[in-house]
Structure formats: structure tokens, C-alpha cells
Motif scaffolding. Structure first.
Motif, PDB file in Angstrom:
ATOM      1  N   LEU A  46      20.037  -8.498  -6.176  1.00  0.00           N
ATOM      2  CA  LEU A  46      18.820  -7.377  -5.895  1.00  0.00           C
ATOM      3  C   LEU A  46      18.528  -6.522  -7.040  1.00  0.00           C
ATOM      4  CD1 LEU A  46      17.121  -6.447  -3.452  1.00  0.00           C
ATOM      5  CD2 LEU A  46      18.907  -4.974  -3.252  1.00  0.00           C
ATOM      6  N   LYS A  47      17.331  -6.730  -7.322  1.00  0.00           N
ATOM      7  CA  LYS A  47      16.855  -5.693  -8.465  1.00  0.00           C
ATOM      8  C   LYS A  47      16.021  -4.840  -7.824  1.00  0.00           C
ATOM      9  CE  LYS A  47      15.330  -4.294 -12.459  1.00  0.00           C
ATOM     10  NZ  LYS A  47      16.263  -3.628 -13.523  1.00  0.00           N
ATOM     11  N   LEU A  48      16.279  -3.373  -8.176  1.00  0.00           N
ATOM     12  CA  LEU A  48      15.534  -2.094  -7.613  1.00  0.00           C
ATOM     13  C   LEU A  48      14.993  -1.280  -8.813  1.00  0.00           C
ATOM     14  CD1 LEU A  48      17.879  -1.208  -4.746  1.00  0.00           C
ATOM     15  CD2 LEU A  48      15.515  -2.110  -4.487  1.00  0.00           C
ATOM     16  N   HIS A  49      13.710  -1.018  -8.779  1.00  0.00           N
ATOM     17  CA  HIS A  49      13.395  -0.295 -10.112  1.00  0.00           C
ATOM     18  C   HIS A  49      13.714   1.030 -10.192  1.00  0.00           C
ATOM     19  CE1 HIS A  49      10.500  -3.598 -10.857  1.00  0.00           C
ATOM     20  NE2 HIS A  49       9.814  -3.416  -9.714  1.00  0.00           N
ATOM     21  N   ALA A  50      14.471   1.432  -8.792  1.00  0.00           N
ATOM     22  CA  ALA A  50      14.930   2.685  -8.831  1.00  0.00           C
ATOM     23  C   ALA A  50      16.518   2.915  -9.637  1.00  0.00           C
ATOM     24  CB  ALA A  50      14.921   3.445  -7.464  1.00  0.00           C
ATOM     25  N   LEU A  51      16.972   1.957  -9.630  1.00  0.00           N
ATOM     26  CA  LEU A  51      18.383   1.737 -10.317  1.00  0.00           C
ATOM     27  C   LEU A  51      18.335   1.044 -11.831  1.00  0.00           C
ATOM     28  CD1 LEU A  51      20.344   0.492  -7.289  1.00  0.00           C
ATOM     29  CD2 LEU A  51      19.873   2.676  -8.177  1.00  0.00           C
ATOM     30  N   GLY A  52      19.154   1.366 -12.545  1.00  0.00           N
ATOM     31  CA  GLY A  52      19.081   0.855 -14.099  1.00  0.00           C
ATOM     32  C   GLY A  52      20.023  -0.317 -14.097  1.00  0.00           C
ATOM     33  N   THR A  53      20.509  -0.847 -12.809  1.00  0.00           N
ATOM     34  CA  THR A  53      21.596  -1.996 -12.699  1.00  0.00           C
ATOM     35  C   THR A  53      21.090  -3.064 -11.916  1.00  0.00           C
ATOM     36  OG1 THR A  53      23.776  -2.656 -12.622  1.00  0.00           O
ATOM     37  CG2 THR A  53      23.150  -0.894 -11.106  1.00  0.00           C
ATOM     38  N   LEU A  54      21.476  -4.414 -12.022  1.00  0.00           N
ATOM     39  CA  LEU A  54      21.253  -5.294 -10.964  1.00  0.00           C
ATOM     40  C   LEU A  54      22.158  -5.277  -9.795  1.00  0.00           C
ATOM     41  CD1 LEU A  54      19.585  -7.772 -10.306  1.00  0.00           C
ATOM     42  CD2 LEU A  54      21.113  -9.116 -11.526  1.00  0.00           C
ATOM     43  N   LEU A  55      22.114  -5.358  -8.631  1.00  0.00           N
ATOM     44  CA  LEU A  55      23.237  -5.462  -7.534  1.00  0.00           C
ATOM     45  C   LEU A  55      23.708  -6.905  -7.540  1.00  0.00           C
ATOM     46  CD1 LEU A  55      21.965  -2.713  -5.102  1.00  0.00           C
ATOM     47  CD2 LEU A  55      23.653  -2.378  -6.925  1.00  0.00           C
ATOM     48  N   HIS A  56      24.782  -7.245  -7.249  1.00  0.00           N
ATOM     49  CA  HIS A  56      25.186  -8.551  -7.206  1.00  0.00           C
ATOM     50  C   HIS A  56      26.879  -8.678  -6.678  1.00  0.00           C
ATOM     51  CE1 HIS A  56      27.196  -8.524 -11.143  1.00  0.00           C
ATOM     52  NE2 HIS A  56      26.318  -7.834 -11.520  1.00  0.00           N
ATOM     53  N   PRO A  57      27.291  -9.845  -6.267  1.00  0.00           N
ATOM     54  CA  PRO A  57      28.760 -10.039  -5.838  1.00  0.00           C
ATOM     55  C   PRO A  57      29.924  -9.459  -7.093  1.00  0.00           C
ATOM     56  CG  PRO A  57      27.388 -12.028  -5.253  1.00  0.00           C
ATOM     57  CD  PRO A  57      26.408 -11.124  -6.194  1.00  0.00           C
TER      58      PRO A  57
END
Length: 294
Positions: free
Chosen positions: A223-234
Motif C-alpha cells: 500500500l502506497k500512501l502519499h502521506a508516508l515516505g515508505t511503502l507498507l507491505h508484509p
């Protein structure tokens, strides 16, 4: 006899679908798909898209670009300007994504349904603990709608109203398929899968808070969120709760799934679903979804 034979055939197809998409090494296949879709090769991407079209209703007519360097570029494609008009009425929430509406309606206390006869509690979905209990009470007797993105759909999601995103809570989990067949067989499926909690404060009097819950699935756990500087993944090993200070106008892009999945929208008491938002209906990003109180 013919009716019984048809039922048996449908059940056999459902059994096969369930086995092929769930009784497999889900985490391994999801990582493999992430690696494969990220390979930068225009000819491999074109070949993969051709095969993909044999099994889905993939339509790239609205895509901003027509040639892709990787399969992932196609999954996360942008659309041409104006392809998704945003509902202008400030009294209405817009759908954050293209989707098929799943279970929806009124929250019964703090219980909702993923499918008929398969309930789950908000506290469990929100991760358990005091913070989850707080949010469960916040949406007691509220409204919800489950939005399922198929693999062929536009995978970016947008702000349903002018809002502020103050934090993101990441909850690690499994990657069960989230199609209707699995939802009718696996209890509390959304509570088992990887997901994120996005509490969104609406920029209207009273500042009600919506909760968007993107839920991962097999082959799609990034999941990519523009509010974060990182990609959320397992394999993400950062903090579970991440403070943000992101403000979005209605219709602004908030992020994207790498493939397709589900977003569940929760609203406090007083919000109601718009007419026509019913299970099985297809909605497009920007179309009316819920009505604000008053």
C-alpha cells in the motif's frame, strides 16, 4: 434434476476457485507477484497484460499512458484528466475508489458483516486493545460500506471529502483472497488480513471522523500512501502507528494498491448510504457514496 446438476457444477467451480486462490502458499505467491510485477521490461509487461486480458475485463481506454515499462505500472496507472468527475455536493461523500459494493448498511452496535451470516466486530478489525475499543465505540450504530477492487480496476484511491489524515496504523496479517467465495467461507477474514487504519477528520462543522480501512489480499499486499515516505507491505518493520499531517481536498489522490483489494469505509452515527449504494453494484471513484448528517 437439471437444477441440482447446475448447483453441483457451481459449487464445484467455487471449490476450485477457493482452492486455487487460498489453499496455496499465499505469502510466497504474494512476494513472487510483487517481484514479477516490478520487473522493468516493456515487452514482458505487454505480454503479461495480453494474458491478463484473457481472464479479466481490463480496459485501458481511460489510462493516461498506453505503454508500460512493468506490470506494476499498469496496475497503478493514472487516468486521463476528467475521467472521474467528483461529486460536487459538500453534503455527500464521494466513493474513494472504483469498486464493487460488498456488504454495507448500518453498523449493528459494533458488529458488521463481511457476507451474510459472517459477522465480525469493529474492535477486532481495528486491531484489539484500548485504541481499537475507542474507535469501535466511535462507530457504534454508524454506517459502513465495503468496496472491493478487482484486479482489472483503477487501483488508486482518493479523498471522499475535504479531510485531514493525522495518523496511519499498520496491522500485519495474512493475505487471504477477499473475493465473495472466500468471504462466505472464512470467518472474520478482514480481521485476519494485513490492513491499515486511516482515521480521516472531515473539514466540516463538528469535524466528524471517517475511518478508511484498506485491506490487503493474496498477490496484493503493498500500500502506497502519499502521506508516508515508505511503502507498507508484509516485510515492513517500522512503527505500527505513524503520525502524519496530510490534508486533502475532495477527490485528491491519497495513494494506491499495487494490484487491487478492498477498502471499508466507516462513518459515525447520522451518516447514511446514498440511494442505490447496495451490495453488488459497481461504483466509480467520485460518485456519491454517503450523505453527511443534517
Amino acid at each position: 434434476m437439471k437444477l441440482q446438476a447446475l448447483r453441483d457444477r457451481l459449487l464445484l467451480q467455487e471449490d476450485l476457485n477457493f482452492l486455487l486462490t487460498n489453499r496455496v502458499p499465499r505469502a510466497l505467491l504474494t512476494r513472487a507477484m510483487g517481484w514479477y510485477s516490478g520487473l522493468r521490461s516493456p515487452w514482458l509487461a505487454a505480454l503479461s497484460i495480453r494474458v491478463w486480458r484473457l481472464f479479466t475485463d481490463l480496459d485501458l481506454g481511460e489510462a493516461k499512458q498506453q505503454r508500460f515499462n512493468s506490470l506494476q505500472e499498469c496496475f497503478t496507472r493514472e487516468l486521463k484528466p476528467g475521467a472521474r468527475p467528483i461529486e460536487p455536493d459538500p453534503a455527500l461523500l464521494a466513493s474513494p475508489c472504483d469498486a464493487i459494493v460488498g456488504a454495507c448498511g448500518a453498523v449493528q452496535g459494533t458488529q458488521v458483516f463481511q457476507a451474510k451470516g459472517f459477522p465480525y466486530t469493529l474492535q477486532e478489525l481495528f486491531g484489539g486493545g484500548p485504541e481499537a475499543a475507542h474507535w469501535a465505540e466511535h462507530y457504534r450504530d454508524g454506517s459502513y460500506v465495503t468496496l472491493r477492487l478487482t484486479s482489472a480496476m483503477y487501483h488508486r484511491f482518493h479523498a471522499p471529502h475535504a479531510l485531514r489524515l493525522d495518523e496511519v496504523t499498520y496491522i500485519a496479517g495474512d493475505t487471504w483472497n477477499v473475493n465473495p467465495i472466500a468471504l462466505q467461507r472464512i470467518e472474520r477474514l478482514f480481521c485476519r488480513n494485513e490492513r491499515a487504519l486511516l482515521p480521516c477528520t472531515l473539514q466540516v462543522p463538528g469535524e466528524p471522523v471517517l475511518m478508511l480501512v484498506p485491506v490487503a489480499a493474496i498477490l496484493v499486499a503493498s500500500l502506497k500512501l502519499h502521506a508516508l515516505g515508505t511503502l507498507l507491505h508484509p516485510r515492513y518493520r517500522g512503527p505500527d502507528r505513524i503520525a502524519t499531517d496530510a490534508r486533502h481536498a475532495k477527490g485528491d489522490e491519497m495513494g494506491w494498491f499495487q494490484h487491487g483489494s478492498t477498502i471499508i469505509v466507516f462513518a459515525p452515527r447520522g451518516f447514511t448510504l446514498c440511494e442505490g449504494v447496495t451490495t453488488g453494484r459497481r461504483v466509480r471513484m467520485g460518485q456519491r457514496l454517503m450523505r453527511l448528517p443534517g
